[in-house]
Design a protein around this motif. Structure first.
Motif, PDB file in Angstrom:
ATOM      1  N   THR A  34      -0.995   2.333   0.091  1.00 50.03           N
ATOM      2  CA  THR A  34      -1.232   1.330   1.127  1.00 50.03           C
ATOM      3  C   THR A  34      -2.727   1.162   1.364  1.00 50.03           C
ATOM      4  OG1 THR A  34       0.906   1.762   2.150  1.00 50.03           O
ATOM      5  CG2 THR A  34      -0.766   0.729   3.544  1.00 50.03           C
ATOM      6  N   VAL A  35      -3.455   2.259   1.328  1.00 46.29           N
ATOM      7  CA  VAL A  35      -4.919   2.184   1.437  1.00 46.29           C
ATOM      8  C   VAL A  35      -5.463   1.355   0.276  1.00 46.29           C
ATOM      9  CG1 VAL A  35      -7.077   3.501   1.458  1.00 46.29           C
ATOM     10  CG2 VAL A  35      -5.068   4.361   2.699  1.00 46.29           C
ATOM     11  N   ALA A  36      -4.949   1.588  -0.922  1.00 48.07           N
ATOM     12  CA  ALA A  36      -5.398   0.826  -2.089  1.00 48.07           C
ATOM     13  C   ALA A  36      -5.109  -0.663  -1.920  1.00 48.07           C
ATOM     14  CB  ALA A  36      -4.731   1.357  -3.355  1.00 48.07           C
ATOM     15  N   GLU A  37      -3.911  -0.995  -1.433  1.00 51.21           N
ATOM     16  CA  GLU A  37      -3.571  -2.402  -1.224  1.00 51.21           C
ATOM     17  C   GLU A  37      -4.507  -3.035  -0.201  1.00 51.21           C
ATOM     18  OE1 GLU A  37       1.054  -3.070  -2.145  1.00 51.21           O
ATOM     19  OE2 GLU A  37       0.682  -1.786  -0.412  1.00 51.21           O
ATOM     20  N   TYR A  38      -4.808  -2.312   0.852  1.00 50.21           N
ATOM     21  CA  TYR A  38      -5.717  -2.820   1.878  1.00 50.21           C
ATOM     22  C   TYR A  38      -7.112  -3.008   1.279  1.00 50.21           C
ATOM     23  CZ  TYR A  38      -6.562  -3.728   6.831  1.00 50.21           C
ATOM     24  OH  TYR A  38      -6.814  -4.329   8.037  1.00 50.21           O
ATOM     25  N   ARG A  39      -7.543  -2.059   0.444  1.00 50.30           N
ATOM     26  CA  ARG A  39      -8.869  -2.160  -0.176  1.00 50.30           C
ATOM     27  C   ARG A  39      -8.958  -3.348  -1.135  1.00 50.30           C
ATOM     28  NH1 ARG A  39     -12.414   1.090   1.233  1.00 50.30           N
ATOM     29  NH2 ARG A  39     -13.749   0.649  -0.549  1.00 50.30           N
ATOM     30  N   VAL A  40      -7.851  -3.712  -1.760  1.00 45.93           N
ATOM     31  CA  VAL A  40      -7.838  -4.923  -2.588  1.00 45.93           C
ATOM     32  C   VAL A  40      -8.192  -6.127  -1.717  1.00 45.93           C
ATOM     33  CG1 VAL A  40      -6.372  -6.504  -3.917  1.00 45.93           C
ATOM     34  CG2 VAL A  40      -6.267  -4.051  -4.352  1.00 45.93           C
ATOM     35  N   GLY A  41      -7.630  -6.169  -0.523  1.00 41.76           N
ATOM     36  CA  GLY A  41      -7.965  -7.249   0.403  1.00 41.76           C
ATOM     37  C   GLY A  41      -9.434  -7.265   0.779  1.00 41.76           C
ATOM     38  N   ILE A  42     -10.023  -6.092   0.876  1.00 42.90           N
ATOM     39  CA  ILE A  42     -11.467  -6.011   1.148  1.00 42.90           C
ATOM     40  C   ILE A  42     -12.239  -6.560  -0.053  1.00 42.90           C
ATOM     41  CG2 ILE A  42     -13.413  -4.438   1.513  1.00 42.90           C
ATOM     42  CD1 ILE A  42     -11.353  -2.591   3.016  1.00 42.90           C
ATOM     43  N   GLU A  43     -11.873  -6.122  -1.240  1.00 41.04           N
ATOM     44  CA  GLU A  43     -12.561  -6.555  -2.462  1.00 41.04           C
ATOM     45  C   GLU A  43     -12.444  -8.054  -2.698  1.00 41.04           C
ATOM     46  OE1 GLU A  43     -14.508  -4.701  -4.419  1.00 41.04           O
ATOM     47  OE2 GLU A  43     -14.144  -2.928  -3.185  1.00 41.04           O
TER      48      GLU A  43
END
Length: 130
Positions: A34-43
């Protein structure tokens, strides 16, 4: 003590419509994916300001909930779930199955807004909708 919940990414992402007071007694967690998915949104943010806002939101989330690592035990639950959906010919999102594996492993209830994920149809996975 309240419920032991794992938040689906769509719940962790939500902005203000969740009744946070209703979760005050609950033990909350998210999967590392979930952290990774959220970080995709940041990227993928279309502006530096939006990326910064999302990064601050993620920092607030991870400071308020447990982040569950993908371990060998998680992998065993994940493999069982992947095999189950393949045998049943009911494809699921790869990340949803990881979240479900964490729920099965830790005895947590998946809190989700995503009816398409059908977490409740998976063996040993309990779910509730927001």
């Amino acid at each position: 003590m309240g419920r032991r919940l794992i938040l689906d990414t769509n719940v962790a992402y939500e902005r203000g419509s969740l009744d946070r007071a209703s979760l005050d007694e609950d033990e909350l967690a998210i999967a590392a994916v979930t952290v990774a998915e959220y970080r995709v949104g940041i990227e993928l943010a279309d502006t530096v300001a939006r990326a910064a806002d999302r990064a601050r939101a993620l920092a607030a989330i991870v400071s308020a909930v447990d982040v569950l690592d993908y371990t060998e035990a998680t992998a065993a639950h994940h493999a069982r779930l992947v095999a189950h959906v393949r045998r049943a010919e009911t494809p699921r999102g790869a990340h949803d199955l990881i979240i479900a594996a964490h729920a099965a492993e830790t005895g947590r209830i998946v809190l989700s807004r995503d009816a398409k994920a059908r977490f409740g149809d998976l063996p040993n996975v309990l779910t509730t909708e927001v």
